[in-house]
Scaffold this motif. Structure first.
Motif, mmCIF file in Angstrom:
data_model
loop_
_atom_site.group_PDB
_atom_site.id
_atom_site.type_symbol
_atom_site.label_atom_id
_atom_site.label_comp_id
_atom_site.label_asym_id
_atom_site.label_seq_id
_atom_site.Cartn_x
_atom_site.Cartn_y
_atom_site.Cartn_z
ATOM 1 N N SER A 172 0.823 -1.205 0.000
ATOM 2 C CA SER A 172 0.000 0.000 0.000
ATOM 3 C C SER A 172 0.858 1.257 0.000
ATOM 4 C CB SER A 172 -0.913 -0.014 1.228
ATOM 5 O OG SER A 172 -1.675 1.170 1.308
ATOM 6 N N LEU A 173 1.923 1.241 0.812
ATOM 7 C CA LEU A 173 2.793 2.419 0.881
ATOM 8 C C LEU A 173 3.547 2.649 -0.421
ATOM 9 C CD1 LEU A 173 4.350 2.009 4.470
ATOM 10 C CD2 LEU A 173 2.532 3.563 3.762
ATOM 11 N N LEU A 174 3.928 1.564 -1.109
ATOM 12 C CA LEU A 174 4.759 1.691 -2.309
ATOM 13 C C LEU A 174 3.941 1.818 -3.590
ATOM 14 C CD1 LEU A 174 7.497 -0.974 -1.498
ATOM 15 C CD2 LEU A 174 7.745 1.515 -1.448
ATOM 16 N N GLN A 175 2.652 1.662 -3.478
ATOM 17 C CA GLN A 175 1.803 1.630 -4.682
ATOM 18 C C GLN A 175 2.002 2.872 -5.554
ATOM 19 O OE1 GLN A 175 -2.373 1.339 -3.869
ATOM 20 N NE2 GLN A 175 -2.863 0.593 -5.911
ATOM 21 N N SER A 176 1.991 4.035 -4.950
ATOM 22 C CA SER A 176 2.141 5.273 -5.715
ATOM 23 C C SER A 176 3.530 5.373 -6.332
ATOM 24 C CB SER A 176 1.876 6.472 -4.809
ATOM 25 O OG SER A 176 2.100 7.674 -5.499
ATOM 26 N N LEU A 177 4.561 5.010 -5.570
ATOM 27 C CA LEU A 177 5.935 5.074 -6.085
ATOM 28 C C LEU A 177 6.117 4.129 -7.268
ATOM 29 C CD1 LEU A 177 8.953 5.804 -6.000
ATOM 30 C CD2 LEU A 177 9.227 4.057 -4.218
ATOM 31 N N LEU A 178 5.624 2.916 -7.162
ATOM 32 C CA LEU A 178 5.812 1.940 -8.242
ATOM 33 C C LEU A 178 5.081 2.375 -9.510
ATOM 34 C CD1 LEU A 178 5.582 -1.440 -6.292
ATOM 35 C CD2 LEU A 178 7.560 0.033 -6.725
ATOM 36 N N LEU A 179 3.965 3.036 -9.346
ATOM 37 C CA LEU A 179 3.261 3.566 -10.519
ATOM 38 C C LEU A 179 4.097 4.641 -11.207
ATOM 39 C CD1 LEU A 179 -0.431 3.807 -9.203
ATOM 40 C CD2 LEU A 179 0.480 2.222 -10.931
ATOM 41 N N ILE A 182 15.547 7.070 -12.579
ATOM 42 C CA ILE A 182 14.725 6.138 -11.784
ATOM 43 C C ILE A 182 15.113 6.212 -10.315
ATOM 44 C CG2 ILE A 182 14.298 3.684 -11.342
ATOM 45 C CD1 ILE A 182 14.457 3.244 -14.374
ATOM 46 N N LEU A 183 16.404 6.181 -10.038
ATOM 47 C CA LEU A 183 16.865 6.197 -8.638
ATOM 48 C C LEU A 183 16.573 7.549 -7.986
ATOM 49 C CD1 LEU A 183 20.257 4.278 -8.994
ATOM 50 C CD2 LEU A 183 18.014 3.406 -8.295
ATOM 51 N N ALA A 184 16.618 8.617 -8.749
ATOM 52 C CA ALA A 184 16.291 9.933 -8.197
ATOM 53 C C ALA A 184 14.817 9.997 -7.805
ATOM 54 C CB ALA A 184 16.627 11.019 -9.218
ATOM 55 N N THR A 185 13.973 9.368 -8.614
ATOM 56 C CA THR A 185 12.543 9.319 -8.289
ATOM 57 C C THR A 185 12.312 8.571 -6.967
ATOM 58 O OG1 THR A 185 11.977 9.342 -10.641
ATOM 59 C CG2 THR A 185 10.280 8.579 -9.093
ATOM 60 N N VAL A 186 13.017 7.462 -6.819
ATOM 61 C CA VAL A 186 12.888 6.694 -5.570
ATOM 62 C C VAL A 186 13.374 7.527 -4.389
ATOM 63 C CG1 VAL A 186 13.648 4.641 -4.307
ATOM 64 C CG2 VAL A 186 13.103 4.492 -6.765
ATOM 65 N N ALA A 187 14.529 8.164 -4.549
ATOM 66 C CA ALA A 187 15.105 8.947 -3.453
ATOM 67 C C ALA A 187 14.165 10.069 -3.034
ATOM 68 C CB ALA A 187 16.456 9.526 -3.892
ATOM 69 N N HIS A 188 13.446 10.633 -3.973
ATOM 70 C CA HIS A 188 12.526 11.720 -3.660
ATOM 71 C C HIS A 188 11.363 11.240 -2.787
ATOM 72 C CE1 HIS A 188 10.261 15.408 -4.176
ATOM 73 N NE2 HIS A 188 9.218 14.688 -4.606
ATOM 74 N N ARG A 189 10.963 9.986 -2.929
ATOM 75 C CA ARG A 189 9.808 9.480 -2.201
ATOM 76 C C ARG A 189 10.157 8.793 -0.879
ATOM 77 N NH1 ARG A 189 5.453 8.831 -5.740
ATOM 78 N NH2 ARG A 189 4.295 8.317 -3.846
ATOM 79 N N LEU A 190 11.401 8.503 -0.656
ATOM 80 C CA LEU A 190 11.781 7.763 0.556
ATOM 81 C C LEU A 190 11.403 8.468 1.865
ATOM 82 C CD1 LEU A 190 15.230 6.141 -0.308
ATOM 83 C CD2 LEU A 190 12.976 5.061 -0.149
ATOM 84 N N PRO A 191 11.464 9.794 1.986
ATOM 85 C CA PRO A 191 11.094 10.443 3.260
ATOM 86 C C PRO A 191 9.660 10.145 3.714
ATOM 87 C CG PRO A 191 12.318 11.966 1.882
ATOM 88 C CD PRO A 191 12.046 10.765 1.033
ATOM 89 N N GLU A 192 8.806 9.738 2.739
ATOM 90 C CA GLU A 192 7.436 9.415 3.118
ATOM 91 C C GLU A 192 7.374 8.220 4.089
ATOM 92 O OE1 GLU A 192 5.154 8.712 -0.371
ATOM 93 O OE2 GLU A 192 5.729 10.604 -1.349
ATOM 94 N N PHE A 193 8.450 7.446 4.114
ATOM 95 C CA PHE A 193 8.452 6.227 4.922
ATOM 96 C C PHE A 193 9.317 6.358 6.175
ATOM 97 C CE2 PHE A 193 8.682 4.972 0.286
ATOM 98 C CZ PHE A 193 7.306 4.975 0.103
ATOM 99 N N SER A 194 9.699 7.572 6.494
ATOM 100 C CA SER A 194 10.627 7.775 7.617
ATOM 101 C C SER A 194 9.987 7.485 8.976
ATOM 102 C CB SER A 194 11.161 9.213 7.589
ATOM 103 O OG SER A 194 10.087 10.138 7.766
#
Length: 709
Positions: free
Chosen positions: A519-526, A550-562
């Motif tokens: 559920s948490l990763l659904q938006s990122l994977l899209l 691709i990796l920059a996109t992931v890095a941008h979303r990682l704080p959502e899971f802090s």
């Protein structure tokens, strides 16, 4: 001649139940003791052993009346009653009753002169006057409560035995003398037992006198039993005064433990107050026995054992009676606590009593079968209660999710109290059972584990409903994170209590966590999906720049899971790591790219190795520990780079060992890139995967998530 008043008093007392323990009397004693209620000096009153804190006992009105009536009965009446008893031991019962009736009515036998006419003087043998004088003196001493009379009384009894053995005295005179001796012994017995049943109310010296007299009488009982010669006298021994004393102790125990529990114990049920009264009274009384009576009583009395056994017997009877009723959950628990823990540990093994009671075999308060039944009821009650309480906690938590209540934040992490509440319920029940016995504590652990496994399944179902129904709520993601964090608390608590619980117990938690990650990763994977599609669109012309995007996109979303716990941030990063590797391999397996020359294949292998290094470095830097993924892309690059079919076969064999779910379909899709391989060479390379040298079950799954077509 007896007056009507004398006869009335005599007859009334003949049918009065004595206040002594009736079970201790033989038939003759029972008949005699009808005359001895109300003796004013040292009258025995069972249950008056006043331990510290016990209220003094006040004689009842019936006791005072009996004393008054006894004062009107002369010693001669007493002797006459004993005389009739001793005579009845020599004659048939019918003749005895006729004699009693004639004596009481004063009628003469036609063949014999009346023995009760006042004007007829009894003819006495030489020495009889002196003997009767001694009897009167002893009677007077006993009336004054003088225990010193026991010695002369014993001498008088022995003198009578000698006279009977000599045969120089008529049977009538022997019966008369024996009746007087026995009447004196009854007076002495009442004095002695009255002292022993109230040991803390009398002077120490008087108590020692009474104890010495009982010991002396026990010795005389043994001597009489050893002699066992025939005698014309009625049998009077063994008198068993020690046994009488012990039965009096049993009455003391019954009265002490049968009293009303003290008031003021607020919050306790009636049964709990009863348990407390029984335990406290027994402990305090036995401590008084050890401290005050044990140093005084002779060893043959076994005073501690006598009191302990009597108290134990009544305590056990009280609990057995309670156990017959249908007890509530609370009273069942308290009954088990007293039987299995408090009684054997806090009373029998208490510091002041343990040494003295170690050789006293008191046993359990309830039989083993009844204890097992109560334990089974207890375990069933606890299981039902735990299920109810955990279900209520989950219901309250689910209501907060539905009402979009934000979770707490503790040390920068989303936090829910659900795990704390549930494990507290489990822990309290386990401690509760362990307080009864260690064995019961182990039994309930298995019961609780089953209930907890059922709760985890309910928790997972409730969480799935939340994921489906509450996606649009403001605090949706925070509540998802809080529930994932719950899994850590649950897992740590379960492993602490059960060490290695069965996998099916924690299975629902692992599934809940996986659903939460999805559920948490659904938006990122899209967001990543269109970026990976571009690999095939640009024909790998600029793969490095695309992977960096691709990796920059992931890095941008990682704080959502802090706000996840650190361990779950790492696990989530491993999920991202797996997704990046999987999607990259899928792109390689699209069958869109066919390279005819070795140079182009080697160039592509270089791009692949570079991208693999970017993925590995990024994921490791952000907490991934999925090192098992590190060879996945580089070794595929090596298969693409190699040109010798034998070398390719060796590399494929090694790769299949690392990833047992790597299939011919996956390998075939990779070999498509090598456009310079012949069909026979490709088939030969694919045949390597026919050799079953791979593990049957892989620790991790990679290619099972990759579909090729």
């Amino acid at each position: 001649m007896y007056t009507m008043r004398d006869l009335t008093a005599l007859m009334a007392n003949m049918f009065t139940t004595p206040d002594l323990p009736d079970a201790s009397l033989n038939q003759g004693d029972a008949e005699m003791m009808a005359f001895f209620q109300g003796i004013p000096v040292e009258q025995a009153v069972p249950g008056t052993l006043n331990f510290p804190g016990s209220p003094p006992q006040v004689p009842s009105a019936s006791e005072e009346d009996s004393e008054t009536s006894m004062s009107e009965v002369s010693f001669e009446h007493l002797v006459l009653a004993v005389d009739m008893w001793t005579t009845s031991m020599k004659t048939k019962k019918s003749k005895c009753l006729i004699k009693v009736f004639k004596v009481l009515t004063g009628k003469k036998n036609k063949s014999q002169p009346s023995t009760v006419e006042p004007d007829v003087k009894a003819k006495t043998r030489p020495g009889l006057d002196a003997w009767l004088a001694t009897v009167e003196e002893l009677k007077a001493d006993l009336d004054l409560g003088r225990l010193e009379a026991s010695g002369p009384l014993l001498a008088l009894e022995r003198e009578l035995l000698v006279a009977a053995a000599a045969g120089g005295m008529s049977q009538e005179e022997l019966v008369q003398r024996q009746s007087k001796v026995e009447a004196l012994y009854i007076l002495l017995r009442d004095l002695v037992l009255g002292v022993l049943w109230r040991p803390l109310e009398v002077a120490p010296e008087r108590l020692r006198q009474a104890l010495a007299i009982v010991s002396e009488q026990e010795l005389e009982d043994r001597r009489a039993a050893a002699g066992s010669e025939d005698s014309v006298l009625a049998p009077t021994r063994p008198r068993r005064w020690l046994q009488l004393w012990r039965r009096g102790v049993a009455q003391v125990a019954e009265e002490r433990l049968g009293g009303q529990p003290a008031a003021g114990a607020e919050g306790l049920s009636e049964a709990e107050r009863a348990f407390l009264h029984l335990g406290r009274t027994m402990k305090e009384d036995l401590e008084a026995v050890v401290e005050l009576l044990l140093p005084v009583f002779p060893a043959e009395f076994h005073v501690v054992a006598a009191y302990a056994e009597s108290y134990h017997e009544h305590f056990a009877a009280q609990l057995a009676a309670m156990a017959q009723f249908e007890l509530c959950e609370r009273d069942t628990y308290m009954l088990l606590v007293w039987v299995q823990n408090l009684y054997p540990n806090d009373i029998i093994s208490s510091p002041k009593l343990a040494a003295e009671l170690q050789d006293v075999r008191l046993g359990s308060l309830l039989p083993p079968r009844q204890i097992r039944q109560l334990e089974a009821t207890f375990l069933s009650d606890e299981a039902a209660k735990v299920k109810e309480l955990m279900g209520r906690a989950l219901e309250l938590e689910s209501q907060d999710w539905a009402q979009d209540v934000p979770p707490q934040r503790v040390n920068g992490h989303c936090h829910s109290e659900l795990a704390s509440h549930v494990m507290q319920i489990i822990s309290q029940r386990q401690i509760k059972a362990k307080d009864i016995t260690t064995d019961l504590g182990m039994q309930i652990k298995q019961v609780l584990l089953m209930e907890l496994a059922g709760f985890f399944r309910s928790y997972q179902r409730a969480f799935d409903k939340f994921l489906e129904r509450c996606k649009q709520t403001k605090n949706y993601k925070a509540n998802v994170i809080a529930n994932i964090n719950n899994c850590l608390s649950f897992r740590m608590s379960v492993e602490q209590m059960w060490q290695t619980p069965p996998s099916h117990v924690l299975g629902p938690l692992n599934e809940l966590k996986a659903r939460g990650f999805d559920s948490l990763l659904q938006s990122l994977l899209l967001d990543l999906e269109p970026l990976f599609k571009r690999f095939s669109q640009i024909r790998w012309a600029a793969p490095e720049e695309l992977m960096e995007e691709i990796l920059a996109t992931v890095a941008h979303r990682l704080p959502e899971f802090s706000e996840l716990q650190d361990c779950f941030q790492e696990e989530l990063m491993e999920v991202v790591h797996l997704h990046l590797v999987k999607e990259y391999i899928i792109c390689l397996s699209k069958r869109h790219l066919v390279l005819k020359t070795a140079e182009h294949q080697q160039q592509l292998a270089g791009h692949i190795l570079y991208n693999a290094a970017l993925i590995q470095h990024f994921c490791t830097q952000n907490g991934s520990h999925a090192t098992w993924l590190d060879p996945a892309i580089p070794r595929l690059a090596e298969i693409i780079r190699l040109q010798d079919p034998s070398a390719i076969k060796m590399e494929v064999a090694t790769y299949a060992t690392l990833y047992p779910d790597f299939s011919k379909d996956h390998l075939s899709a990779i070999l498509v890139i090598k456009g310079n391989l012949s069909s026979s060479e490709a088939r030969s390379i694919l045949s390597i995967l026919d050799i079953s040298t791979r593990p049957h079950k892989a620790a991790h799954s990679l290619f099972a998530h990759i579909k090729v077509g």
